[in-house]
Design a protein around this motif. Sequence first.
Motif, PDB file in Angstrom:
ATOM      1  N   ARG A  27     -50.819 108.887  22.849  1.00  0.00           N
ATOM      2  CA  ARG A  27     -51.765 108.110  22.036  1.00  0.00           C
ATOM      3  C   ARG A  27     -53.023 108.929  21.742  1.00  0.00           C
ATOM      4  O   ARG A  27     -53.557 108.891  20.631  1.00  0.00           O
ATOM      5  CB  ARG A  27     -52.141 106.828  22.767  1.00  0.00           C
ATOM      6  CG  ARG A  27     -51.038 105.825  22.864  1.00  0.00           C
ATOM      7  CD  ARG A  27     -51.096 104.791  21.747  1.00  0.00           C
ATOM      8  NE  ARG A  27     -50.535 103.562  22.257  1.00  0.00           N
ATOM      9  CZ  ARG A  27     -51.248 102.506  22.653  1.00  0.00           C
ATOM     10  NH1 ARG A  27     -52.560 102.526  22.574  1.00  0.00           N
ATOM     11  NH2 ARG A  27     -50.644 101.431  23.110  1.00  0.00           N
ATOM     12  N   TRP A  28     -53.485 109.649  22.748  1.00  0.00           N
ATOM     13  CA  TRP A  28     -54.685 110.456  22.556  1.00  0.00           C
ATOM     14  C   TRP A  28     -54.422 111.559  21.536  1.00  0.00           C
ATOM     15  O   TRP A  28     -55.256 111.836  20.666  1.00  0.00           O
ATOM     16  CB  TRP A  28     -55.137 111.027  23.881  1.00  0.00           C
ATOM     17  CG  TRP A  28     -56.393 111.852  23.845  1.00  0.00           C
ATOM     18  CD1 TRP A  28     -56.545 113.108  24.345  1.00  0.00           C
ATOM     19  CD2 TRP A  28     -57.662 111.476  23.330  1.00  0.00           C
ATOM     20  NE1 TRP A  28     -57.834 113.544  24.149  1.00  0.00           N
ATOM     21  CE2 TRP A  28     -58.551 112.563  23.530  1.00  0.00           C
ATOM     22  CE3 TRP A  28     -58.143 110.327  22.701  1.00  0.00           C
ATOM     23  CZ2 TRP A  28     -59.888 112.541  23.124  1.00  0.00           C
ATOM     24  CZ3 TRP A  28     -59.487 110.299  22.283  1.00  0.00           C
ATOM     25  CH2 TRP A  28     -60.328 111.391  22.504  1.00  0.00           C
TER      26      TRP A  28
ATOM     27  N   ILE B 264     -62.086 107.284  19.817  1.00  0.00           N
ATOM     28  CA  ILE B 264     -61.913 107.764  21.182  1.00  0.00           C
ATOM     29  C   ILE B 264     -61.103 106.725  21.952  1.00  0.00           C
ATOM     30  O   ILE B 264     -60.885 105.610  21.484  1.00  0.00           O
ATOM     31  CB  ILE B 264     -63.257 108.004  21.897  1.00  0.00           C
ATOM     32  CG1 ILE B 264     -64.037 106.683  22.038  1.00  0.00           C
ATOM     33  CG2 ILE B 264     -64.084 109.069  21.193  1.00  0.00           C
ATOM     34  CD1 ILE B 264     -65.244 106.753  22.953  1.00  0.00           C
ATOM     35  N   LEU B 265     -60.649 107.109  23.126  1.00  0.00           N
ATOM     36  CA  LEU B 265     -60.095 106.180  24.093  1.00  0.00           C
ATOM     37  C   LEU B 265     -60.974 106.226  25.338  1.00  0.00           C
ATOM     38  O   LEU B 265     -61.560 107.266  25.657  1.00  0.00           O
ATOM     39  CB  LEU B 265     -58.648 106.549  24.445  1.00  0.00           C
ATOM     40  CG  LEU B 265     -57.621 106.359  23.319  1.00  0.00           C
ATOM     41  CD1 LEU B 265     -56.280 106.965  23.723  1.00  0.00           C
ATOM     42  CD2 LEU B 265     -57.459 104.891  22.970  1.00  0.00           C
TER      43      LEU B 265
ATOM     44  N   ARG C 193     -56.487 111.982  17.961  1.00  0.00           N
ATOM     45  CA  ARG C 193     -57.117 113.252  17.595  1.00  0.00           C
ATOM     46  C   ARG C 193     -56.570 113.747  16.252  1.00  0.00           C
ATOM     47  O   ARG C 193     -57.303 114.335  15.460  1.00  0.00           O
ATOM     48  CB  ARG C 193     -56.895 114.288  18.701  1.00  0.00           C
ATOM     49  CG  ARG C 193     -57.608 113.917  19.999  1.00  0.00           C
ATOM     50  CD  ARG C 193     -57.360 114.932  21.102  1.00  0.00           C
ATOM     51  NE  ARG C 193     -58.196 116.112  20.900  1.00  0.00           N
ATOM     52  CZ  ARG C 193     -57.741 117.345  20.780  1.00  0.00           C
ATOM     53  NH1 ARG C 193     -56.432 117.577  20.780  1.00  0.00           N
ATOM     54  NH2 ARG C 193     -58.562 118.345  20.628  1.00  0.00           N
TER      55      ARG C 193
ATOM     56  N   GLU D  62     -62.576 113.555  28.280  1.00  0.00           N
ATOM     57  CA  GLU D  62     -61.917 113.866  27.017  1.00  0.00           C
ATOM     58  C   GLU D  62     -62.669 113.238  25.851  1.00  0.00           C
ATOM     59  O   GLU D  62     -62.807 113.841  24.777  1.00  0.00           O
ATOM     60  CB  GLU D  62     -60.472 113.365  27.030  1.00  0.00           C
ATOM     61  CG  GLU D  62     -59.501 114.270  27.738  1.00  0.00           C
ATOM     62  CD  GLU D  62     -59.284 115.577  26.967  1.00  0.00           C
ATOM     63  OE1 GLU D  62     -59.258 115.557  25.728  1.00  0.00           O
ATOM     64  OE2 GLU D  62     -59.144 116.623  27.630  1.00  0.00           O
ATOM     65  N   ALA D  63     -63.146 112.017  26.033  1.00  0.00           N
ATOM     66  CA  ALA D  63     -63.897 111.343  24.982  1.00  0.00           C
ATOM     67  C   ALA D  63     -65.163 112.120  24.637  1.00  0.00           C
ATOM     68  O   ALA D  63     -65.494 112.293  23.457  1.00  0.00           O
ATOM     69  CB  ALA D  63     -64.247 109.919  25.426  1.00  0.00           C
TER      70      ALA D  63
ATOM     71  N   GLU E 275     -64.357 115.100  22.567  1.00  0.00           N
ATOM     72  CA  GLU E 275     -64.002 114.731  21.188  1.00  0.00           C
ATOM     73  C   GLU E 275     -65.241 114.353  20.378  1.00  0.00           C
ATOM     74  O   GLU E 275     -65.319 114.655  19.182  1.00  0.00           O
ATOM     75  CB  GLU E 275     -63.000 113.572  21.199  1.00  0.00           C
ATOM     76  CG  GLU E 275     -62.414 113.245  19.851  1.00  0.00           C
ATOM     77  CD  GLU E 275     -61.453 114.305  19.312  1.00  0.00           C
ATOM     78  OE1 GLU E 275     -60.954 114.119  18.187  1.00  0.00           O
ATOM     79  OE2 GLU E 275     -61.199 115.324  20.013  1.00  0.00           O
TER      80      GLU E 275
ATOM     81  N   PHE F 252     -50.943 107.343  27.574  1.00  0.00           N
ATOM     82  CA  PHE F 252     -52.226 107.900  27.188  1.00  0.00           C
ATOM     83  C   PHE F 252     -52.116 109.249  26.468  1.00  0.00           C
ATOM     84  O   PHE F 252     -52.731 109.457  25.416  1.00  0.00           O
ATOM     85  CB  PHE F 252     -53.151 108.048  28.397  1.00  0.00           C
ATOM     86  CG  PHE F 252     -54.431 108.769  28.063  1.00  0.00           C
ATOM     87  CD1 PHE F 252     -55.451 108.120  27.384  1.00  0.00           C
ATOM     88  CD2 PHE F 252     -54.609 110.111  28.392  1.00  0.00           C
ATOM     89  CE1 PHE F 252     -56.626 108.780  27.046  1.00  0.00           C
ATOM     90  CE2 PHE F 252     -55.772 110.774  28.063  1.00  0.00           C
ATOM     91  CZ  PHE F 252     -56.782 110.108  27.385  1.00  0.00           C
ATOM     92  N   GLU F 253     -51.357 110.187  27.001  1.00  0.00           N
ATOM     93  CA  GLU F 253     -51.339 111.539  26.426  1.00  0.00           C
ATOM     94  C   GLU F 253     -50.913 111.520  24.960  1.00  0.00           C
ATOM     95  O   GLU F 253     -51.554 112.126  24.105  1.00  0.00           O
ATOM     96  CB  GLU F 253     -50.399 112.447  27.223  1.00  0.00           C
ATOM     97  CG  GLU F 253     -50.348 113.875  26.677  1.00  0.00           C
ATOM     98  CD  GLU F 253     -49.335 114.752  27.371  1.00  0.00           C
ATOM     99  OE1 GLU F 253     -49.027 115.830  26.825  1.00  0.00           O
ATOM    100  OE2 GLU F 253     -48.826 114.364  28.437  1.00  0.00           O
TER     101      GLU F 253
ATOM    102  N   ASN G  24     -59.927 105.674  28.435  1.00  0.00           N
ATOM    103  CA  ASN G  24     -59.180 105.989  29.654  1.00  0.00           C
ATOM    104  C   ASN G  24     -59.633 107.279  30.315  1.00  0.00           C
ATOM    105  O   ASN G  24     -59.515 107.447  31.525  1.00  0.00           O
ATOM    106  CB  ASN G  24     -57.690 106.106  29.331  1.00  0.00           C
ATOM    107  CG  ASN G  24     -57.143 104.886  28.634  1.00  0.00           C
ATOM    108  OD1 ASN G  24     -57.565 104.569  27.532  1.00  0.00           O
ATOM    109  ND2 ASN G  24     -56.195 104.201  29.262  1.00  0.00           N
ATOM    110  N   ASP G  25     -60.122 108.231  29.519  1.00  0.00           N
ATOM    111  CA  ASP G  25     -60.561 109.527  30.038  1.00  0.00           C
ATOM    112  C   ASP G  25     -61.909 109.851  29.414  1.00  0.00           C
ATOM    113  O   ASP G  25     -61.988 110.294  28.264  1.00  0.00           O
ATOM    114  CB  ASP G  25     -59.528 110.609  29.711  1.00  0.00           C
ATOM    115  CG  ASP G  25     -59.819 111.944  30.398  1.00  0.00           C
ATOM    116  OD1 ASP G  25     -61.000 112.315  30.507  1.00  0.00           O
ATOM    117  OD2 ASP G  25     -58.860 112.623  30.803  1.00  0.00           O
TER     118      ASP G  25
END
Length: 429
Positions: free
Chosen positions: A123-124, A151-152, A128, A158-159, A162, A120-121, A154-155
């Motif tokens: 990919r995110w 966006i993802l 971005r 964070e989405a 963003e 995840f980290e 998973n979080d």
Amino acid sequence: MTKDSVTGKPVNENAVGKDLLNDDRYTVISADCHAGADLLDYKPYLAGRYHEEFDAWAASYVNPYEDLMADTADKNWNSERRLAELEQDGIVAEVVFPNTIPPFFPSGSLMAPAPTAEEFERRWAGLRAHNRWLADFCSAAPGRRAGVFQILLNDVEEAVREIRWAVGAGLRGGLLLPGTPPGSGLPELYSSAYDPIWTVCEELGVPVNHHAGSASPPLGEEPAARAVFMVETTWFSHRALWHLIFGGAFRRHPGLKLVLTEQGSGWIPGVLDMLDYYHGRLVAAATKASTAESKFGAGLAASMGKGPSEVWRDNCFVGASFMRPHEVPLRDRIGLDKIMWGSDYPHDEGTYPYSREGLRIAYAGLSREEIAAMVGGNAARVYGFDLDLLDPIAAKAGPTAQEIAEPLGEPPADATSPVFARGGSVRVW
């Protein structure tokens, strides 16, 4: 005074197809185009702490897509070439979905499976970087590109951050909602876990786009896999519609806008009839405790609010890429104010360089007002394009009303878009 069907606010009447510029040329906005940076050009947009890791990853990455290795790949990022080719094709503005491979992704982000916790980290960070590249790419052609940021799921926190950043950066195309295919490990789209995303999108007027491809589960490498993908991929993408409807997202967020893109459009009336049927049947059954179906409708009426057809009418739109002739007679049932034509540039299945012919084969014989709405007015309204800025460009580059009114005889011999394929029929999904 015309009012927006979602917000109720007054809108420019020209944006729903009232007039053509000088009664002569159409202002064509493609509601489905694709772009992205060349792989190494993402590096400046990637947080510095990932640069060394990115260099190592990029050095060993093998691009699986022939079109991104060809001499024409720069259509994805060469701003001047892109503007020139779209204008030559009669298109003056575009909604920009992703296409190339962002840092640390196994494939194009549109088709990539949801990341694992370990992935995840990075990919995110890669997504971005794409969003920041996209903001610059759109600013290179002011008013002519509505960038769709990613966006993802998973979080969610964070989405949401963003989304706020993207709106502040001028990305007007809205967010690209990933799918949650079986086996993804993510909550289904009907889950209330995503309410913070719907809340901020409603607050900021951000369209939620769901493009075909991202919702399909992996199918393996058997010979039949690609054929099965072609048959099933649109159905998996359509699931976002009934998940959000039955999950009550539109009851809790009545200003939310959902756009379903490159999934066809002929399926919509039949699916809405089916959803209305299930809604009515399950709500009625819920009042009869002795029936076998009562448990399936328990609480549904209170959580959903309006029925499916009403939600479609008030909240939903379709990015009807290269709308096919057999879909056009359904335009009133779909909603003339819902349909947004797209060229799918620069994909092989898109209409470039024959978009004028694609418009003719679909729309010849329709009224000018109907055509103006579907080829540009609706997209201007949904994505906030300024027609006062675009109309003068269309006065030189747009297809003429006379041209589009003439039925197309034989399609171009080298055209590759399915819009020109013979024998098309309305699909059940």
